[in-house]
Design a protein around this motif. Structure first.
Motif, PDB file in Angstrom:
ATOM      1  N   GLY A  17      -0.432  -2.983 -36.517  1.00 19.79           N
ATOM      2  CA  GLY A  17       0.474  -1.842 -36.630  1.00 19.79           C
ATOM      3  C   GLY A  17       0.551  -1.176 -35.281  1.00 19.79           C
ATOM      4  N   ALA A  18       1.750  -0.906 -34.808  1.00 18.58           N
ATOM      5  CA  ALA A  18       1.915  -0.407 -33.441  1.00 18.58           C
ATOM      6  C   ALA A  18       1.456   1.041 -33.267  1.00 18.58           C
ATOM      7  CB  ALA A  18       3.374  -0.535 -33.022  1.00 18.58           C
ATOM      8  N   ARG A  19       1.373   1.764 -34.378  1.00 15.67           N
ATOM      9  CA  ARG A  19       0.955   3.172 -34.276  1.00 15.67           C
ATOM     10  C   ARG A  19       0.298   3.585 -35.586  1.00 15.67           C
ATOM     11  NH1 ARG A  19       6.873   5.860 -33.835  1.00 15.67           N
ATOM     12  NH2 ARG A  19       5.689   7.745 -33.502  1.00 15.67           N
ATOM     13  N   ALA A  20      -0.430   4.676 -35.534  1.00 19.12           N
ATOM     14  CA  ALA A  20      -1.054   5.189 -36.765  1.00 19.12           C
ATOM     15  C   ALA A  20       0.058   5.688 -37.700  1.00 19.12           C
ATOM     16  CB  ALA A  20      -2.005   6.327 -36.420  1.00 19.12           C
ATOM     17  N   GLY A  21      -0.193   5.616 -38.998  1.00 19.08           N
ATOM     18  CA  GLY A  21       0.761   6.171 -39.958  1.00 19.08           C
ATOM     19  C   GLY A  21       1.716   5.169 -40.580  1.00 19.08           C
ATOM     20  N   LEU A  22       1.587   3.885 -40.223  1.00 19.12           N
ATOM     21  CA  LEU A  22       2.490   2.871 -40.792  1.00 19.12           C
ATOM     22  C   LEU A  22       1.953   2.300 -42.110  1.00 19.12           C
ATOM     23  CD1 LEU A  22       3.545   0.944 -37.533  1.00 19.12           C
ATOM     24  CD2 LEU A  22       4.859   2.665 -38.784  1.00 19.12           C
ATOM     25  N   GLY A  23       0.761   2.764 -42.510  1.00 18.61           N
ATOM     26  CA  GLY A  23       0.203   2.323 -43.792  1.00 18.61           C
ATOM     27  C   GLY A  23      -0.591   1.033 -43.720  1.00 18.61           C
ATOM     28  N   VAL A  24      -1.034   0.668 -42.516  1.00 20.94           N
ATOM     29  CA  VAL A  24      -1.755  -0.604 -42.348  1.00 20.94           C
ATOM     30  C   VAL A  24      -3.112  -0.562 -43.057  1.00 20.94           C
ATOM     31  CG1 VAL A  24      -2.651  -2.290 -40.693  1.00 20.94           C
ATOM     32  CG2 VAL A  24      -0.609  -0.984 -40.138  1.00 20.94           C
ATOM     33  N   THR A  25      -3.843   0.543 -42.902  1.00 20.80           N
ATOM     34  CA  THR A  25      -5.179   0.632 -43.504  1.00 20.80           C
ATOM     35  C   THR A  25      -5.090   0.650 -45.029  1.00 20.80           C
ATOM     36  OG1 THR A  25      -6.008   1.764 -41.553  1.00 20.80           O
ATOM     37  CG2 THR A  25      -7.339   1.961 -43.533  1.00 20.80           C
ATOM     38  N   THR A  26      -4.099   1.350 -45.554  1.00 22.71           N
ATOM     39  CA  THR A  26      -3.893   1.369 -47.013  1.00 22.71           C
ATOM     40  C   THR A  26      -3.628  -0.045 -47.513  1.00 22.71           C
ATOM     41  OG1 THR A  26      -2.991   3.604 -46.898  1.00 22.71           O
ATOM     42  CG2 THR A  26      -2.449   2.342 -48.859  1.00 22.71           C
TER      43      THR A  26
END
Length: 267
Positions: A17-26
């Motif tokens: 994910g290019a930045r935080a907040g894209l929901g990758v960790t979820t």
């Protein structure tokens, strides 16, 4: 074939994910649980056990240690500790040192003190991921928002699959295009990457296939926007994929896990 053939290494998937907040960790956390369920069912059906077992979530995304938080798990042993103990890694150490979610998923997070990351080399970090393949059927490496592009590039080259996670926001698309350019400059081949469009809302006038065309990546999957449901589950220390299996997000993630399991156990 409910388990990977004995003698082959476990498989690894990188989620970028290019930045935080894209929901990758979820996505990484829910996918790890869904994949763990797949393996349990597969092994029960095949009645086989092998020296490698289960799923490890490498919680390497930023904000740091969010995967641990979502899985409501504590860990005193970090990815950096894993690298430092590379030579003495064995089943016993992993069983006692690694944090385990109630489902059995092992979690290896970034250290609490992020400055420690600078003390280990990218080559050693990648060596740890390779070594963990001897102990786990699957590793899911959450690299969402990870700032060290050299490490991301090396990890992608070592993993069996790499999915680029992006949403419909212009900022997300622009950042992702920029990250891809950086990866290609470091020798990562576009063929290794596939796109997962996350938080998709059909009311937004931007189709998933248009995002894939802009980023020049094959569209692998589309995950629906379910932020209220995901947030509500997280606030109770639960994961949607376990507490609401009928939710569109859970069903999509379960489908991704099934596909991944079939695809990688066949290779």
């Amino acid at each position: 074939r409910g388990t990977l053939q004995t003698g082959t290494r476990g498989k690894a998937l990188a989620l970028l994910g290019a930045r935080a907040g894209l929901g990758v960790t979820t996505l990484a956390s829910n996918l790890a649980l869904a994949l763990s369920d797949q393996l349990e069912h597969g092994q029960a059906a095949a009645q086989t056990r092998n020296p490698r077992h289960g799923v490890a979530l490498l919680d390497l995304g930023l904000p740091a240690r969010d995967g641990l938080l979502y899985l409501d798990t504590q860990s005193g042993f970090s990815f950096v500790d894993g690298v430092r103990n590379l030579r003495r890694l064995d089943q016993t150490l992993l069983h006692t040192a690694l944090a385990h979610h109630a489902s059995g998923v092992a979690v290896l997070p970034l250290p609490t003190n992020l400055a420690q990351i600078r003390e280990i080399s990218h080559a050693d970090s990648v060596a740890l991921i390779k070594r963990l393949g001897d102990f786990f059927d699957f590793q899911i490496a959450d690299l969402g928002g990870f700032s060290t592009i050299d490490f991301v590039a090396q990890t992608v080259r070592e993993t069996h699959r790499a999915w680029v996670v992006c949403d419909q926001s212009i900022g997300g698309i622009v950042s992702t295009a920029s990250m891809l350019k950086e990866l290609y400059a470091r020798g990562v081949e576009a063929e290794r990457l596939a796109l997962v469009v996350n938080k998709f809302d059909s009311h937004v006038n931007l189709a998933a296939k248009d995002i894939a065309e802009r980023l020049e990546l094959p569209l692998h999957h589309v995950l629906p926007a379910r932020s209220a449901q995901l947030m509500s589950a997280a606030s109770r220390g639960e994961m949607l994929v376990r507490t609401a299996r009928g939710d569109p997000y859970s069903q999509t993630v379960a489908g991704l896990a099934r596909g991944l399991h079939q695809e990688l156990t066949a290779t």
